[in-house]
Structure formats: structure tokens, C-alpha cells
Design a protein around this motif. Structure first.
Motif, mmCIF file in Angstrom:
data_model
loop_
_atom_site.group_PDB
_atom_site.id
_atom_site.type_symbol
_atom_site.label_atom_id
_atom_site.label_comp_id
_atom_site.label_asym_id
_atom_site.label_seq_id
_atom_site.Cartn_x
_atom_site.Cartn_y
_atom_site.Cartn_z
ATOM 1 N N PHE A 93 0.826 -1.202 0.000
ATOM 2 C CA PHE A 93 0.000 0.000 0.000
ATOM 3 C C PHE A 93 0.862 1.255 0.000
ATOM 4 N N VAL A 94 1.888 1.280 0.865
ATOM 5 C CA VAL A 94 2.743 2.467 0.962
ATOM 6 C C VAL A 94 3.533 2.662 -0.336
ATOM 7 N N ILE A 95 4.037 1.587 -0.916
ATOM 8 C CA ILE A 95 4.822 1.701 -2.156
ATOM 9 C C ILE A 95 3.955 2.204 -3.303
ATOM 10 N N GLN A 96 2.725 1.724 -3.406
ATOM 11 C CA GLN A 96 1.860 2.130 -4.507
ATOM 12 C C GLN A 96 1.323 3.550 -4.342
ATOM 13 N N ASN A 97 1.265 4.055 -3.122
ATOM 14 C CA ASN A 97 0.740 5.402 -2.868
ATOM 15 C C ASN A 97 1.885 6.320 -2.433
ATOM 16 N N ASN A 98 2.861 6.487 -3.320
ATOM 17 C CA ASN A 98 4.033 7.289 -2.963
ATOM 18 C C ASN A 98 3.966 8.723 -3.469
ATOM 19 N N GLY A 107 -0.711 24.370 12.576
ATOM 20 C CA GLY A 107 0.225 25.385 12.100
ATOM 21 C C GLY A 107 1.490 24.824 11.478
ATOM 22 N N ALA A 108 1.780 23.555 11.697
ATOM 23 C CA ALA A 108 2.978 22.959 11.094
ATOM 24 C C ALA A 108 2.631 22.474 9.697
ATOM 25 N N GLU A 109 3.543 22.731 8.746
ATOM 26 C CA GLU A 109 3.346 22.271 7.372
ATOM 27 C C GLU A 109 4.454 21.295 7.028
ATOM 28 N N PHE A 110 4.037 20.161 6.437
ATOM 29 C CA PHE A 110 5.039 19.165 6.032
ATOM 30 C C PHE A 110 4.497 18.360 4.875
ATOM 31 N N ASP A 111 5.409 17.746 4.142
ATOM 32 C CA ASP A 111 5.077 16.910 2.996
ATOM 33 C C ASP A 111 5.442 15.461 3.329
ATOM 34 N N LEU A 112 4.510 14.566 3.045
ATOM 35 C CA LEU A 112 4.728 13.123 3.245
ATOM 36 C C LEU A 112 4.128 12.374 2.065
ATOM 37 N N PRO A 113 4.680 11.208 1.765
ATOM 38 C CA PRO A 113 3.989 10.356 0.778
ATOM 39 C C PRO A 113 2.597 9.991 1.320
ATOM 40 N N LEU A 114 1.638 9.909 0.440
ATOM 41 C CA LEU A 114 0.248 9.680 0.839
ATOM 42 C C LEU A 114 0.091 8.368 1.606
ATOM 43 N N GLY A 115 0.744 7.309 1.167
ATOM 44 C CA GLY A 115 0.645 6.014 1.846
ATOM 45 C C GLY A 115 1.166 6.075 3.270
ATOM 46 N N VAL A 116 2.286 6.775 3.463
ATOM 47 C CA VAL A 116 2.859 6.908 4.801
ATOM 48 C C VAL A 116 1.928 7.718 5.695
ATOM 49 N N ALA A 117 1.349 8.786 5.163
ATOM 50 C CA ALA A 117 0.440 9.619 5.948
ATOM 51 C C ALA A 117 -0.795 8.828 6.370
ATOM 52 N N MET A 118 -1.335 8.030 5.455
ATOM 53 C CA MET A 118 -2.510 7.218 5.807
ATOM 54 C C MET A 118 -2.147 6.140 6.825
#
Length: 159
Positions: A93-98, A107-118
Motif C-alpha cells: 500500500f505504501v509503495i503504490q501510494n508514494n 500550524g505545522a506544514e510538512f510533505d509526506l507520501p500519501l501512503g505513509v500519511a494514511m
């Protein structure tokens, strides 16, 4: 339908004649009589109605082994195998949703792969559920402890 042998047929509880099978007709013997396929003793009881005599040996009856699912070790292995399968599915799941997604949290802003965030959101939900369950278990243990103290007090008072 009456015949000359109707008087020889055994009757049921209601007085009606019972059918007699041709292979096991009414017979008299020393062990008992057989009527319509059921063996009766001299007391008139069927074999299923007679009391079962207990063996008079002094040997204890052999204990039957419980038929189980293999015990704790088998359950542990099944759990480990299922956990490994779930981890592989999560990894896929994490690999396919990268695809990178931007998130804001207090207030904090960050970027993560979608699979990792889920996956992190699912872990956070499981932790919240475990916290609520733990609080309830502590409440139940307090209640049990209080009831046991009351039970001991009542037991001591009745002695």
C-alpha cells in the motif's frame, strides 16, 4: 382390519395395536422379550430405559484428552503469520501510494507520501482505541477489587 392374530399383538399406551416387524415378532426368552424390534427385560423396560450398571473395578476411568486447536504455540504462530501478511499488504500500500501530499497540523506544514500519511493516521487511531480500552480495563479492575473487598468483609462477618 382384524385378523386372528390381533389379540397376540402388543398394544401401545393408547391401547391401539402396535405393528410387529416380520423379522422380530413377539417372542419369549429368558433374557427378555423382543417386541417390534425393541428388547424388553423381565421388568418390562426397554434396553434404553434400564439403569446402566457402573463397573465395580477400582481403576479410575481414563481421562479424555481435550480436543483443541493446538495450544498456545499454534496460536502464536498463526498470529505471527497473519501479522506478517498484514505487514506485506501495508508495505505494498505504501509503495503504490508514494505521491507526495502536503499536510498542515496545528500550524505545522510538512510533505509526506500519501501512503505513509494514511498509515500514520491508522496507527494514531489504533493508539487512541488502545488508550480508551486501557482506561476501561483499569476502571473494571478497580470495580472488581472493591467488590472483592466487600465480599471478604461479608464473609468475615458471617463466620
Amino acid at each position: 382390519m382384524t385378523s386372528s392374530d390381533d389379540s397376540l399383538r402388543p398394544t401401545g399406551h393408547d391401547g391401539a395395536p402396535r405393528p410387529v416387524s416380520p423379522t422380530s415378532g413377539p417372542t419369549d426368552s429368558t433374557a427378555g422379550e423382543t417386541v417390534a424390534g425393541t428388547e424388553r427385560s423381565a421388568t418390562g423396560r426397554r434396553a434404553a430405559e434400564r439403569p446402566v450398571s457402573q463397573p465395580t473395578t477400582s481403576e479410575p476411568a481414563p481421562e479424555l484428552e481435550p480436543v483443541g486447536g493446538g495450544g498456545k504455540t499454534a496460536g502464536m504462530w498463526i498470529g505471527l503469520i497473519l501479522g506478517a501478511i498484514i505487514l506485506v499488504l501495508l508495505l505494498i500500500f505504501v509503495i503504490q501510494n508514494n505521491v507526495t501530499a502536503g499536510f498542515r497540523y496545528f500550524g505545522a506544514e510538512f510533505d509526506l507520501p500519501l501512503g505513509v500519511a494514511m498509515l500514520l493516521a491508522a496507527i494514531a487511531g489504533a493508539l487512541v482505541m488502545a488508550l480508551v480500552g486501557s482506561v476501561r480495563m483499569v476502571q473494571m479492575s478497580w470495580t472488581i477489587r472493591r467488590l472483592r473487598k466487600q465480599q471478604d468483609k461479608i464473609h468475615r462477618a458471617t463466620r
